[in-house]
Each structure stands twice: as structure tokens, then as C-alpha cells.
Design an enzyme around this catalytic site. Structure first.
Site, mmCIF file in Angstrom:
data_model
loop_
_atom_site.group_PDB
_atom_site.id
_atom_site.type_symbol
_atom_site.label_atom_id
_atom_site.label_comp_id
_atom_site.label_asym_id
_atom_site.label_seq_id
_atom_site.Cartn_x
_atom_site.Cartn_y
_atom_site.Cartn_z
ATOM 1 N NE ARG A 152 -3.908 -2.063 2.388
ATOM 2 C CZ ARG A 152 -3.765 -3.343 2.712
ATOM 3 N NH1 ARG A 152 -2.577 -3.781 3.109
ATOM 4 N NH2 ARG A 152 -4.795 -4.178 2.661
ATOM 5 C CB ILE A 153 3.670 2.412 2.135
ATOM 6 C CG1 ILE A 153 2.889 2.372 3.449
ATOM 7 C CG2 ILE A 153 4.640 3.585 2.138
ATOM 8 C CD1 ILE A 153 3.726 2.048 4.662
ATOM 9 C CG ASP A 172 5.854 -7.566 -3.674
ATOM 10 O OD1 ASP A 172 5.757 -6.630 -2.857
ATOM 11 O OD2 ASP A 172 5.308 -8.667 -3.512
ATOM 12 C CB CYS A 229 10.104 5.348 5.831
ATOM 13 S SG CYS A 229 10.952 6.928 5.646
ATOM 14 C CB ALA A 230 10.383 -0.424 5.676
ATOM 15 N NE ARG A 231 8.012 -2.522 11.681
ATOM 16 C CZ ARG A 231 7.149 -1.536 11.521
ATOM 17 N NH1 ARG A 231 7.550 -0.389 10.998
ATOM 18 N NH2 ARG A 231 5.890 -1.680 11.875
ATOM 19 C CG ASP A 255 10.715 7.405 10.243
ATOM 20 O OD1 ASP A 255 10.887 8.380 11.010
ATOM 21 O OD2 ASP A 255 9.668 6.722 10.245
ATOM 22 C CD GLU A 260 12.639 2.365 15.839
ATOM 23 O OE1 GLU A 260 11.492 2.387 16.358
ATOM 24 O OE2 GLU A 260 12.809 2.436 14.610
ATOM 25 C CG HIS A 278 9.369 4.355 14.037
ATOM 26 N ND1 HIS A 278 9.644 3.079 14.471
ATOM 27 C CD2 HIS A 278 8.361 4.232 13.140
ATOM 28 C CE1 HIS A 278 8.826 2.220 13.859
ATOM 29 N NE2 HIS A 278 8.048 2.909 13.045
ATOM 30 N N GLY A 280 6.892 7.972 10.642
ATOM 31 C CA GLY A 280 6.223 7.759 9.368
ATOM 32 C C GLY A 280 4.727 7.991 9.398
ATOM 33 C CB ALA A 281 2.016 6.388 11.132
#
Length: 303
Positions: A152-153, A172, A229-231, A255, A260, A278, A280-281
Site C-alpha cells: 500500500r505505501i 516484490d 521508512c519501513a523497519r 526513519d 529504538e 520513527h 512515518g505515521a
């Protein structure tokens, strides 16, 4: 009354609405040592990324059979032992749609920051320096953006980047997407070799190891940029700093981190890196959408 534990915070309007619908909502963070015991008293737990729900916690929580559902307010669920929870009869849900646009925009923000030295010039000017001639950047228009993972992102980012004049390619694990021919599919190694910017959109799978290590970084174009910006766990941070130091990469936007809050000062303080904690959202719009999606999940589950 159905009891909901919110450990990592939630949009206030969503909390208010849940209470108005008759749910008891407790907003409190518990350390791992006591979280399992506390969960024996709740039907639902809502977490973000700070709370980790692992097997020992699930074992204790499942003893009373009261905990019915774990909800991750966000996309990734790697902070939850999902399969084990399901084995214990506990459903796991997330909010994959709510923060896609916010994360995609942050990726672009990092791309602009490292391409035009927004990150380091912001710091140097505060130190009284005027390094105008030093900061000759590059335009992203006309460049190739490689997306590792096409969820989605990634799809949101592809649209935005394409509108800015970038050529988008993607890879993918599921192969070529059947619902779009707009962007080119290619294998990971080919993508790394061709891309001016590589953006990661993949989960961290414990025990699998990193996806981007020294070998993958060496494949990338000289002067390319890596955005994560994932993990945090999907990138070898030591190898990344090395690639920045030796000039292989022109910059990186980060990010998320292996640990963390991060203690990796070499990465955080690197002049070629744009860093965020972190977030992103972390937009007002995304938090409202996440809250609304959590409400829907809870109401649908207990209707």
C-alpha cells in the site's frame, strides 16, 4: 463491559468514541515484566511500535481466556508474535490503510532533504556557516526510484514520485503485480543496480536477517540514495555507514532503526543522512484514520 487497553497512545477522539459506544478504555503503558498479568484483565489491547507482545506475554495473557484481540495501530506487526497469538485463540489485526499516504510523504521528504542538503545545511546555518557553494544538489525529476516491496505505501509513493517526474521500478516477493502495468517489475539485484533512489517497503522477519547488507549496497549505483521508512532490521546499519563514508552512497534517509531509541551516533550524526525518530505515521490526518480504523475493528469484532 468490554475492556480495552491502549499502551502506546491513541487519537483522543477515537478513545472518546469508544467510551461513548460503551467500551471501557484504559490508557497506560506497562513494562514487559507485568504486561502479561495485566492483559488477563482485558479483552483488547491496542499497541503501536513501542509495546512488544511476545510468546511469554501471550502465554500469561491467555491463561484466563479473556484477551480476544490484539490490534496494531499501524502497518507492520513484527512487534507481535502473530502466529503464536493465533494458536492461543487470540486474533491479531492492524490498520494497513490509515498511514500509507503519511509514510509515502515522509519518504519523499527524506529524498528531498538528502538531494538538496536540507538536512545538513539546516544544521550548519545554525552554527553560523554560509556554505552556499558547498551544497550543490541534484533534482529528483528524471531519476529512477526503485521500490523494494510493492504494498500500500509503495503504491502511494509510486504515484507521488511519478507525478514529480520520476521513473518508478519495483520488486516484490510475490512477483509482478497483476493489477498494474504502469510501473516496471524487476528482480531485486537488477533494481539495485539501476536505481538512483532505493526506498524500502518490507517487513522485518526475525531470524531471516537483513535484506540490504554490504553485498546489496555494493550493487547500487555510485552516488545513489537509500531511504528506509519501513523497519530498522532490514538494513545493516554498519554497512550503511561504511557505504556513506567511502562515497558509494551519496546519502540516506532513515526513519527506523535496529534499536529504538537508537544509540547509533555514527548514523544519526552522519552529514549525508537525514534522520527522523520513527515518525512515518505521525501526522494528524493519519492518527485520525488509524483511530477510526481501530474503532471499526473493535466494533465489528464484538458486534
Amino acid at each position: 463491559m468490554i475492556r480495552v487497553l491502549v499502551t502506546d497512545g491513541m487519537e483522543k477522539s477515537a478513545v472518546k468514541e469508544l467510551r461513548a459506544k460503551g467500551f471501557e478504555v484504559v490508557e497506560k503503558f506497562y513494562n514487559p515484566e507485568i504486561l502479561g498479568e495485566k492483559l488477563r484483565e482485558f479483552d483488547v489491547i491496542v499497541v503501536r511500535s513501542a509495546t512488544k507482545i511476545r510468546k511469554p506475554i501471550i502465554d500469561i495473557a491467555a491463561q484466563t481466556g479473556k484477551l480476544k484481540i490484539i490490534i496494531r495501530g499501524g502497518v507492520g506487526v513484527d512487534n507481535i508474535d502473530v502466529s503464536y497469538a493465533k494458536e492461543k485463540g487470540i486474533k491479531v489485526a492492524n490498520t494497513p490503510n490509515a498511514s500509507s499516504a503519511s509514510v509515502a510523504e515522509l519518504v519523499l521528504a527524506h529524498m528531498f532533504a538528502v538531494s538538496r542538503f536540507v538536512n545538513i545545511s539546516n544544521v550548519s546555518m545554525r552554527q553560523g556557516k554560509w556554505d552556499k557553494k558547498k551544497y550543490v544538489g541534484v533534482e529528483i525529476c528524471g531519476k529512477i526510484l526503485g521500490l523494494v516491496g510493492y504494498g500500500r505505501i509503495s503504491r502511494q509513493l509510486a504515484k507521488k514520485a511519478s507525478a514529480l517526474g520520476m521513473k518508478v521500478i519495483y520488486t516484490d516477493i510475490l512477483g509482478k503485480a497483476k493489477d498494474t502495468d504502469e510501473y516496471e517489475f524487476c528482480e531485486l539485484n537488477n533494481l539495485l543496480k539501476r536505481s538512483d533512489y532505493v526506498s524500502l517497503h518490507i517487513p522485518f522477519i526475525k531470524g531471516k536477517g537483513v535484506t540490504i547488507g554490504k553485498e546489496q549496497l555494493d550493487m547500487m549505483k555510485n552516488g545513489a540514495y537509500l531511504i528506509n521508512c519501513a523497519r530498522g532490521g532490514v538494513v545493516d546499519e554498519v554497512a550503511l555507514v561504511e557505504a556513506l563514508n567511502n562515497g558509494k552512497l551519496a546519502g540516506a534517509g532513515v526513519d527506523v532503526f535496529v534499536e529504538e531509541p537508537t544509540k547509533n551516533e555514527a548514523l544519526v550524526n552522519h552529514p549525508k543522512v537525514s534522520v527522523t525518530p520513527h515518525i512515518g505515521a505521525a501526522t494528524k490526518e493519519a492518527q485520525v484514520r488509524i483511530g477510526n480504523e481501530i474503532i471499526s475493528i473493535i466494533c465489528d469484532f464484538f458486534k
